[in-house]
Motif scaffolding. Sequence first.
Motif, PDB file in Angstrom:
ATOM      1  N   LYS A 353     100.637 -15.550 -74.243  1.00  0.00           N
ATOM      2  CA  LYS A 353      99.794 -16.291 -75.189  1.00  0.00           C
ATOM      3  C   LYS A 353     100.384 -17.671 -75.499  1.00  0.00           C
ATOM      4  CE  LYS A 353      99.777 -12.542 -77.830  1.00  0.00           C
ATOM      5  NZ  LYS A 353      99.901 -11.453 -76.842  1.00  0.00           N
ATOM      6  N   ILE A 354      99.504 -18.668 -75.439  1.00  0.00           N
ATOM      7  CA  ILE A 354      99.894 -20.051 -75.730  1.00  0.00           C
ATOM      8  C   ILE A 354      99.048 -20.571 -76.890  1.00  0.00           C
ATOM      9  CG2 ILE A 354     100.018 -22.421 -74.853  1.00  0.00           C
ATOM     10  CD1 ILE A 354     100.323 -21.292 -72.060  1.00  0.00           C
ATOM     11  N   ALA A 381      92.398 -28.954 -71.713  1.00  0.00           N
ATOM     12  CA  ALA A 381      92.183 -28.939 -70.269  1.00  0.00           C
ATOM     13  C   ALA A 381      93.505 -28.925 -69.506  1.00  0.00           C
ATOM     14  CB  ALA A 381      91.346 -30.158 -69.868  1.00  0.00           C
ATOM     15  N   ARG A 382      94.472 -29.721 -69.954  1.00  0.00           N
ATOM     16  CA  ARG A 382      95.763 -29.766 -69.271  1.00  0.00           C
ATOM     17  C   ARG A 382      96.518 -28.442 -69.445  1.00  0.00           C
ATOM     18  NH1 ARG A 382      99.927 -33.408 -67.694  1.00  0.00           N
ATOM     19  NH2 ARG A 382     101.441 -32.034 -66.640  1.00  0.00           N
ATOM     20  N   THR A 383      96.445 -27.871 -70.613  1.00  0.00           N
ATOM     21  CA  THR A 383      97.125 -26.595 -70.849  1.00  0.00           C
ATOM     22  C   THR A 383      96.559 -25.513 -69.946  1.00  0.00           C
ATOM     23  OG1 THR A 383      97.467 -27.233 -73.165  1.00  0.00           O
ATOM     24  CG2 THR A 383      97.810 -24.922 -72.605  1.00  0.00           C
ATOM     25  N   ARG A 384      95.211 -25.484 -69.833  1.00  0.00           N
ATOM     26  CA  ARG A 384      94.596 -24.479 -68.951  1.00  0.00           C
ATOM     27  C   ARG A 384      94.932 -24.741 -67.489  1.00  0.00           C
ATOM     28  NH1 ARG A 384      93.995 -19.817 -69.117  1.00  0.00           N
ATOM     29  NH2 ARG A 384      92.612 -19.779 -70.944  1.00  0.00           N
ATOM     30  N   PRO A 388      96.834 -21.182 -65.729  1.00  0.00           N
ATOM     31  CA  PRO A 388      95.509 -20.602 -65.452  1.00  0.00           C
ATOM     32  C   PRO A 388      95.365 -19.142 -65.869  1.00  0.00           C
ATOM     33  CG  PRO A 388      96.761 -20.915 -63.414  1.00  0.00           C
ATOM     34  CD  PRO A 388      97.517 -21.613 -64.492  1.00  0.00           C
ATOM     35  N   LYS A 389      96.454 -18.398 -65.938  1.00  0.00           N
ATOM     36  CA  LYS A 389      96.352 -16.973 -66.250  1.00  0.00           C
ATOM     37  C   LYS A 389      96.740 -16.626 -67.691  1.00  0.00           C
ATOM     38  CE  LYS A 389      97.180 -15.540 -61.468  1.00  0.00           C
ATOM     39  NZ  LYS A 389      97.997 -14.697 -60.545  1.00  0.00           N
ATOM     40  N   SER A 390      97.086 -17.618 -68.482  1.00  0.00           N
ATOM     41  CA  SER A 390      97.555 -17.353 -69.850  1.00  0.00           C
ATOM     42  C   SER A 390      96.394 -17.215 -70.824  1.00  0.00           C
ATOM     43  CB  SER A 390      98.482 -18.484 -70.312  1.00  0.00           C
ATOM     44  OG  SER A 390      99.656 -18.522 -69.551  1.00  0.00           O
TER      45      SER A 390
END
Length: 548
Positions: A353-354, A381-384, A388-390
């Motif tokens: 989890k972020i 958008a940058r975090t995703r 990609p799987k978080s």
Amino acid sequence: ASDRIRRAHLSKYNAFDPSDAAPDAPYVLVIDQTEGDASIVHGGSNAATFAEMLVFAQTEHPGSKVVIKGHPESSQGHRPGHFGPDNENDRITYIADALSPWKLLEGAIAVYTVSSQFGFEAIMAGHRPRIFGQPFYAGWGLTQDEYPVARRERKLTRAQLFAGAMILYPKWYDPFRDKICQLENAIDAIEAEARAWRADRHGYVACGMRPWKRGFLKQFFGRTKHVEFVTTAENALKSAEQNNRKLLVWAKFASELEDVGNVPIIRVEDGFLRSRGLGVKLIAPMSLVADDLGIYYDPSGESRLEKLVAEAPDLPEFEINRAQSLLNRLQGSGLSKYNLDAEPIPDLPDGHKILVPGQVEDDASVLLGCTDVRTNLDLLARTRSDNPKSIIIYKPHPDVVAGLRKGKVEQSEALKFANMLLENADAVQLINAMDEVWTMTSTLGFEALIRGQKVTCLGVPFYAGWGLTTDLIKTEIRRQARPDLTMLVHACLIGYPRYFDLVSALPCPVEVTLDRLEYGIGHRENLRHRALVKLQSILRMFIPLWRR
């Protein structure tokens, strides 16, 4: 405690600036006292004793300079002393100005006194003072006594003498909690008040301050001399120059003044443990920062905070211990910058989890500390993209949720990148439930560091660049120090901000502010202040009409 008193330049009287220069060393230091002082009379001394002491100081140190330090009450004309300018010659200098005793003691090769507390401080500074009276600290093997006290046969260490005189014998009073306290609490209180006096003693001219802020700015900065509020930058500079005052400016308005005039500019901003409630809702702060170099959220130049963090690895052990206690308390509490009433966090999906904290997009820390990523949507958008799987949890900024500031991301847009959007969830509970935090420059990143979380920065906040965060853009080359978390906490929460207690109306240490925030004391005072400010604003609209 002794080391801390010396490092903070605390004494019996504290109306002096530790940065003021002492005479050129080396010299013999002779301490004056006021006529008729009880310690002189009961020690069997008189004016002739002081004359004798001055002769001994010159005779026992032939060729050395002699500096006589006048008593503070004599220097201010309240009570006469035994020495004065008449004693000066080509070898003797009389000093009436208030100076740090610890600074004077650094340059002394010998110390002479009858019974002044200065002699006790000389012992703590490593001297063996020459004593011509019978003060409480004489006769224990730590002084050279001209008139010994026969019954004092035991030999003490400096630590034992300090313990007896400063811990076992006195009663110390805590003005914030209204009770008898330990010495350490008294040092906290005296240090906070001395720090405020030393910074504010010349007074301020304030510019760029909204009307509702003036009440608490007077409390923070106007206890020694009143704060003069001026509307225009030109008039503020003129008044500050004429009256030899510093210029107090809310940080985001400071740029228009920086290249004009020769007046010291102090940039003011909220501290990191601010209040119970938002500033945009006119809740008065319990902490402010006053920066004479820059401001903490602008990485383009050095700030006082940056300097404190860089020096933090050299902190003495007692300062590290204090910061560790503060860190432990923060980790065990739910305290944050604003301490809003919030909902418990819901059940969260399983997985890595972020937390992505939203920010006010026109906030100065974003405008000055970010490059490619400057909006909340870009941050998501940058975090995703990088994770990609978080499980990504997005928490918008409270000011944005309240509709008071820029930065809103529509729910449909946010959920293209985030798994959940939680507007009113408790920030500290969220941090504790996460595996890491991704942020531009949010203070929540600092609060996540405090609670042991991994933090990734896409901007350059004050806590980035010190080796404690993952930094995705290049930080300023100045930040070369590698403090640990405790050292960072000391700089950010002890060394940098100033705290004000709404209950006692006194400058206070951070620990008192934590008490007020944790137990809710002072919230009523905050609300009362807010009501008075609104009333003042209404009256200001009508008074000019009434006068006309």
